[in-house]
Motif scaffolding. Structure first.
Motif, PDB file in Angstrom:
ATOM      1  N   TRP A  20     -44.373 -89.009   8.359  1.00 33.77           N
ATOM      2  CA  TRP A  20     -43.960 -90.248   8.592  1.00 33.77           C
ATOM      3  C   TRP A  20     -44.359 -90.912   7.565  1.00 33.77           C
ATOM      4  N   ARG A  21     -45.635 -90.930   6.983  1.00 36.00           N
ATOM      5  CA  ARG A  21     -46.302 -91.790   5.952  1.00 36.00           C
ATOM      6  C   ARG A  21     -45.721 -91.300   4.694  1.00 36.00           C
ATOM      7  N   THR A  22     -45.590 -89.971   4.524  1.00 37.98           N
ATOM      8  CA  THR A  22     -45.079 -89.692   3.222  1.00 37.98           C
ATOM      9  C   THR A  22     -43.515 -90.215   3.028  1.00 37.98           C
ATOM     10  N   THR A  23     -42.913 -90.298   4.040  1.00 40.29           N
ATOM     11  CA  THR A  23     -41.524 -90.990   4.097  1.00 40.29           C
ATOM     12  C   THR A  23     -41.413 -92.485   4.052  1.00 40.29           C
ATOM     13  N   VAL A  24     -42.345 -93.028   4.546  1.00 40.90           N
ATOM     14  CA  VAL A  24     -42.504 -94.557   4.097  1.00 40.90           C
ATOM     15  C   VAL A  24     -42.708 -94.560   2.697  1.00 40.90           C
ATOM     16  N   THR A  25     -43.656 -93.910   2.021  1.00 41.03           N
ATOM     17  CA  THR A  25     -44.023 -94.000   0.836  1.00 41.03           C
ATOM     18  C   THR A  25     -42.864 -93.843  -0.132  1.00 41.03           C
ATOM     19  N   ALA A  26     -42.300 -92.831   0.159  1.00 43.12           N
ATOM     20  CA  ALA A  26     -40.878 -92.420  -0.686  1.00 43.12           C
ATOM     21  C   ALA A  26     -40.289 -93.458  -0.633  1.00 43.12           C
ATOM     22  N   CYS A  27     -40.108 -94.369   0.311  1.00 42.44           N
ATOM     23  CA  CYS A  27     -38.621 -95.372   0.593  1.00 42.44           C
ATOM     24  C   CYS A  27     -39.045 -96.526  -0.351  1.00 42.44           C
ATOM     25  N   LYS A  28     -40.216 -96.631  -1.125  1.00 40.08           N
ATOM     26  CA  LYS A  28     -40.572 -97.622  -2.122  1.00 40.08           C
ATOM     27  C   LYS A  28     -39.483 -97.383  -3.033  1.00 40.08           C
ATOM     28  N   GLU A  29     -39.009 -96.412  -3.265  1.00 38.74           N
ATOM     29  CA  GLU A  29     -37.793 -96.023  -4.305  1.00 38.74           C
ATOM     30  C   GLU A  29     -36.676 -96.850  -3.965  1.00 38.74           C
ATOM     31  N   MET A  30     -36.266 -97.019  -2.728  1.00 37.22           N
ATOM     32  CA  MET A  30     -35.246 -97.790  -2.512  1.00 37.22           C
ATOM     33  C   MET A  30     -35.456 -99.272  -2.498  1.00 37.22           C
ATOM     34  N   PHE A  34     -30.632 -90.029  -1.363  1.00 42.91           N
ATOM     35  CA  PHE A  34     -32.270 -90.241  -1.229  1.00 42.91           C
ATOM     36  C   PHE A  34     -32.476 -89.516   0.304  1.00 42.91           C
ATOM     37  N   VAL A  35     -31.740 -89.533   1.322  1.00 44.26           N
ATOM     38  CA  VAL A  35     -32.271 -88.955   2.348  1.00 44.26           C
ATOM     39  C   VAL A  35     -32.538 -87.292   2.267  1.00 44.26           C
ATOM     40  N   ALA A  36     -31.655 -86.836   1.482  1.00 41.61           N
ATOM     41  CA  ALA A  36     -31.924 -85.423   1.178  1.00 41.61           C
ATOM     42  C   ALA A  36     -33.362 -85.166   0.510  1.00 41.61           C
ATOM     43  N   ARG A  37     -33.954 -86.089  -0.545  1.00 47.77           N
ATOM     44  CA  ARG A  37     -35.049 -85.889  -0.878  1.00 47.77           C
ATOM     45  C   ARG A  37     -36.242 -86.340   0.070  1.00 47.77           C
ATOM     46  N   LEU A  38     -36.173 -86.810   1.150  1.00 44.13           N
ATOM     47  CA  LEU A  38     -37.141 -86.864   2.093  1.00 44.13           C
ATOM     48  C   LEU A  38     -37.656 -85.638   2.788  1.00 44.13           C
ATOM     49  N   PRO A  39     -38.815 -85.797   3.419  1.00 45.88           N
ATOM     50  CA  PRO A  39     -39.520 -84.661   4.057  1.00 45.88           C
ATOM     51  C   PRO A  39     -38.487 -84.184   5.100  1.00 45.88           C
ATOM     52  N   GLY A  95     -35.067 -96.127  17.383  1.00 48.23           N
ATOM     53  CA  GLY A  95     -36.366 -95.879  17.175  1.00 48.23           C
ATOM     54  C   GLY A  95     -36.872 -95.449  16.100  1.00 48.23           C
ATOM     55  N   ALA A  96     -37.560 -94.297  15.578  1.00 45.45           N
ATOM     56  CA  ALA A  96     -38.264 -94.008  14.603  1.00 45.45           C
ATOM     57  C   ALA A  96     -37.455 -94.300  13.498  1.00 45.45           C
ATOM     58  N   LYS A  97     -36.178 -94.302  13.418  1.00 46.89           N
ATOM     59  CA  LYS A  97     -35.395 -94.213  12.050  1.00 46.89           C
ATOM     60  C   LYS A  97     -35.608 -95.615  11.440  1.00 46.89           C
ATOM     61  N   TRP A  98     -36.419 -96.691  11.926  1.00 49.04           N
ATOM     62  CA  TRP A  98     -36.731 -97.596  11.435  1.00 49.04           C
ATOM     63  C   TRP A  98     -37.541 -97.593  10.165  1.00 49.04           C
ATOM     64  N   LEU A  99     -38.306 -96.529  10.311  1.00 44.57           N
ATOM     65  CA  LEU A  99     -39.510 -96.346   9.108  1.00 44.57           C
ATOM     66  C   LEU A  99     -38.876 -96.011   7.912  1.00 44.57           C
ATOM     67  N   VAL A 100     -37.444 -95.674   7.864  1.00 47.65           N
ATOM     68  CA  VAL A 100     -36.908 -95.649   6.534  1.00 47.65           C
ATOM     69  C   VAL A 100     -36.540 -96.998   5.885  1.00 47.65           C
ATOM     70  N   LEU A 101     -36.394 -98.049   6.826  1.00 46.28           N
ATOM     71  CA  LEU A 101     -36.096 -99.092   6.473  1.00 46.28           C
ATOM     72  C   LEU A 101     -37.408-100.214   6.145  1.00 46.28           C
ATOM     73  N   SER A 102     -38.551 -99.824   6.472  1.00 44.43           N
ATOM     74  CA  SER A 102     -39.689-100.650   6.536  1.00 44.43           C
ATOM     75  C   SER A 102     -39.882-101.317   4.813  1.00 44.43           C
TER      76      SER A 102
END
Length: 359
Positions: free
Chosen positions: A329-339, A302-307, A42-49
């Motif tokens: 969710w949008r904050t999370t997606v932006t943060a995932c650019k680090e990965m 990394f997950v610990a630093r997400l919202p 489900g929505a977990k995919w947003l951490v991978l986009s």
């Protein structure tokens, strides 16, 4: 060269025994990968986009054709992006449509199902179905489940009781899921995938076509009680089709051919067999099935630093007001650019062998 983030390692690279040995010896060799895989979640995919954008834009063109794409539930939706002519643009469309979903205060199953179909329409765009079926590089495959008995009804009480019964059977033995579900693989007929025929559960194989591709993708994401199932898909055995993750939550089968490797971008650095196994600590996908798989996932740090220190999930729809959920969710997606930066750095500088760990 990508600029590494200041926090350190945000990505975990894990590999099955055979993949681990090969990567230790040769590093990342794109031509060795014959499968891209995606799990339910489900929505977990947003951490991978953001990771998907790196794979789609920079790695996919280097992978050898034909490349098999396989997923269940949201993983199949992600693979439908990879299978289009411009996969990064498809990911962009999918992400924006998913982030901006809006519902009434108490949406029913029909409203959620209709909105889900709208999101898929955005993902596919005008030519997505045709592009997936004709893509010269990729072969898209979708795993679903056909339901039997009370699991085939849309009556809430009957379906809920059926799910409780099947969950109880699953506690005794995972193979008992085969009394209620059939695996149904919708596959690209141009090249048979390495998972075309599987043991363990009753299974049917159905050729993908313009008439059934969208229905197959909708069906594999049809979470029981949340979304309506898809009945009588064209070319497939008659019946009710639901979430492919019920049996294959994290793809409980060999992901690649014996002479190839599989690339698997995932929410976690572990694999659970089925939907009913999520909270069963003793149930894991066997080493044999992930022997030739490279898993790329967010690190716990990394997950610990997400919202809210967590990956997005479906419960966010009920736990947050719509505007707050979208902001998170949008904050999370932006943060995932680090990965994404870190993945690019590892690949560009041939650092995979020093980073990979046993799965």
């Amino acid at each position: 060269m990508s600029r590494l983030n200041k926090h350190g390692n945000s990505v975990v690279f894990s590999a099955g025994p055979a993949a681990y040995c090969e990567i230790q010896a040769d590093g990342f060799v794109a031509e060795r990968f014959g499968t891209l895989a995606g799990a339910s979640g489900g929505a977990k995919w947003l951490v991978l986009s953001q990771l998907d954008r790196i794979i789609a834009g920079q790695v996919l063109p280097r992978l050898q054709s034909p490349l098999h794409l396989i997923g269940t539930s949201i993983g199949a939706w992600r693979m439908a992006c990879y299978g289009q002519n411009d996969p990064v643009a498809a990911i962009d469309r999918f992400e924006e449509a998913y982030l901006s979903q809006t519902y009434s205060q108490k949406p029913d199953r029909e409203e959620i199902t209709a909105k889900t179909a709208e999101v898929l329409d955005h993902l596919l765009g005008d030519q997505g179905v045709q592009e997936i079926l004709a893509n010269p590089r990729t072969r898209t495959h979708v795993m679903t489940n056909r339901c039997r008995g009370p699991l085939a009804t849309e009556h809430v009480v009957g379906l809920a009781l059926g799910l409780v019964s099947v969950a109880t059977l699953n506690l005794a033995s995972r193979t008992l899921l085969g009394t209620a579900f059939d695996r149904v693989l919708f596959y690209d007929k141009r090249d048979l995938p390495p998972f075309h025929s599987l043991d363990g559960f009753p299974m049917y194989q159905v050729e993908l076509s313009e008439r059934n591709l969208k229905d197959a993708i909708l069906a594999t994401g049809a979470i029981p009680l949340v979304l309506s199932g898809v009945r009588d898909i064209d070319g497939a055995p008659p019946g009710m089709y639901r979430d492919g993750g019920i049996i294959d939550y994290h793809l409980d089968f060999p992901h690649s051919a014996p002479d190839k490797l599989a690339l698997y971008v995932h929410f976690y650095n572990f694999l659970k067999p089925g939907w009913f196994d999520k909270r069963l600590s003793w149930r894991q996908v066997s080493t044999e099935k992930s022997d030739r798989t490279l898993l790329i996932s967010p690190s716990p740090e990394f997950v610990a630093r997400l919202p809210n220190a967590k990956i997005p999930e479906r419960s966010d729809f009920s736990n947050f007001a719509p505007a707050e959920r979208e902001r998170i969710w949008r904050t999370t997606v932006t943060a995932c650019k680090e990965m994404a930066d870190e993945l690019q750095d590892v690949l560009e500088n041939n650092r995979l062998a020093e980073r990979v760990q046993p799965l």
